[in-house]
Scaffold this motif. Structure first.
Motif, PDB file in Angstrom:
ATOM      1  N   THR A  46       6.947  -0.339   0.601  1.00  0.00           N
ATOM      2  CA  THR A  46       6.151   0.601  -0.191  1.00  0.00           C
ATOM      3  C   THR A  46       5.281  -0.203  -1.155  1.00  0.00           C
ATOM      4  OG1 THR A  46       7.947   2.207  -0.084  1.00  0.00           O
ATOM      5  CG2 THR A  46       6.252   2.598  -1.728  1.00  0.00           C
ATOM      6  N   TYR A  47       3.985   0.076  -1.141  1.00  0.00           N
ATOM      7  CA  TYR A  47       3.043  -0.620  -2.006  1.00  0.00           C
ATOM      8  C   TYR A  47       2.360   0.372  -2.930  1.00  0.00           C
ATOM      9  CZ  TYR A  47       3.395  -4.741   0.967  1.00  0.00           C
ATOM     10  OH  TYR A  47       3.854  -5.828   1.651  1.00  0.00           O
ATOM     11  N   LYS A  48       1.981  -0.113  -4.108  1.00  0.00           N
ATOM     12  CA  LYS A  48       1.196   0.674  -5.047  1.00  0.00           C
ATOM     13  C   LYS A  48      -0.203   0.070  -5.044  1.00  0.00           C
ATOM     14  CE  LYS A  48       0.945   1.873  -9.913  1.00  0.00           C
ATOM     15  NZ  LYS A  48       1.560   1.688 -11.225  1.00  0.00           N
ATOM     16  N   TYR A  49      -1.218   0.866  -4.678  1.00  0.00           N
ATOM     17  CA  TYR A  49      -2.589   0.387  -4.595  1.00  0.00           C
ATOM     18  C   TYR A  49      -3.351   0.765  -5.858  1.00  0.00           C
ATOM     19  CZ  TYR A  49      -1.852  -0.648   0.312  1.00  0.00           C
ATOM     20  OH  TYR A  49      -1.397  -1.177   1.481  1.00  0.00           O
ATOM     21  N   ASN A  50      -4.148  -0.179  -6.365  1.00  0.00           N
ATOM     22  CA  ASN A  50      -4.987   0.063  -7.536  1.00  0.00           C
ATOM     23  C   ASN A  50      -6.429  -0.160  -7.109  1.00  0.00           C
ATOM     24  OD1 ASN A  50      -6.193   0.292  -9.991  1.00  0.00           O
ATOM     25  ND2 ASN A  50      -5.165  -1.450 -10.942  1.00  0.00           N
ATOM     26  N   THR A  51      -7.230   0.913  -7.071  1.00  0.00           N
ATOM     27  CA  THR A  51      -8.612   0.807  -6.602  1.00  0.00           C
ATOM     28  C   THR A  51      -9.501   0.127  -7.634  1.00  0.00           C
ATOM     29  OG1 THR A  51      -9.094   3.017  -7.423  1.00  0.00           O
ATOM     30  CG2 THR A  51      -8.433   2.829  -5.116  1.00  0.00           C
ATOM     31  N   LYS A  52      -9.077   0.035  -8.881  1.00  0.00           N
ATOM     32  CA  LYS A  52      -9.828  -0.678  -9.919  1.00  0.00           C
ATOM     33  C   LYS A  52      -9.057  -1.920 -10.326  1.00  0.00           C
ATOM     34  CE  LYS A  52     -12.111   1.740 -12.986  1.00  0.00           C
ATOM     35  NZ  LYS A  52     -12.373   2.652 -14.116  1.00  0.00           N
TER      36      LYS A  52
END
Length: 99
Positions: A46-52
């Motif tokens: 499980t990954y947490k993506y940060n678009t900024k």
């Protein structure tokens, strides 16, 4: 005398109840190796993506066109550009649940 009669009657009752009791026999198959049943399930990472995540280019504005009498001039906004970053929340693994 009364105690003797009560004791005798209690003894007689105990003998009569124990005479009517029957033992019950049954078979039970027991696995001597104590094997247990499990259902295997794969859990992906499980990954947490940060678009900024990382700033590449900041926000800016530009002007384009000809500055002459009767000409058109355009004002344009350029939004910031970011690189997406990801952070591992949970490593992939297998889990076992009972049958």
């Amino acid at each position: 005398m009364r105690k003797v009669l009560l004791t005798m009657s209690a003894l007689a009752a105990a003998v009569s109840f124990s005479a009517t009791a029957e033992a019950k026999y049954y078979k039970k198959h027991v696995d001597e190796r104590s094997a247990k049943c499990y259902v295997v399930e794969y859990i992906p990472s499980t990954y947490k993506y940060n678009t900024k995540g990382k700033l590449v280019t900041g926000e800016s504005t530009t002007w384009s066109g000809e500055i002459v009498d009767g000409g058109k001039v355009y004002h344009r906004r350029n939004p910031a550009v970011y690189m997406t970053t990801k952070k591992l929340v949970e490593q992939d693994h297998y889990t076992l649940t009972g049958c």
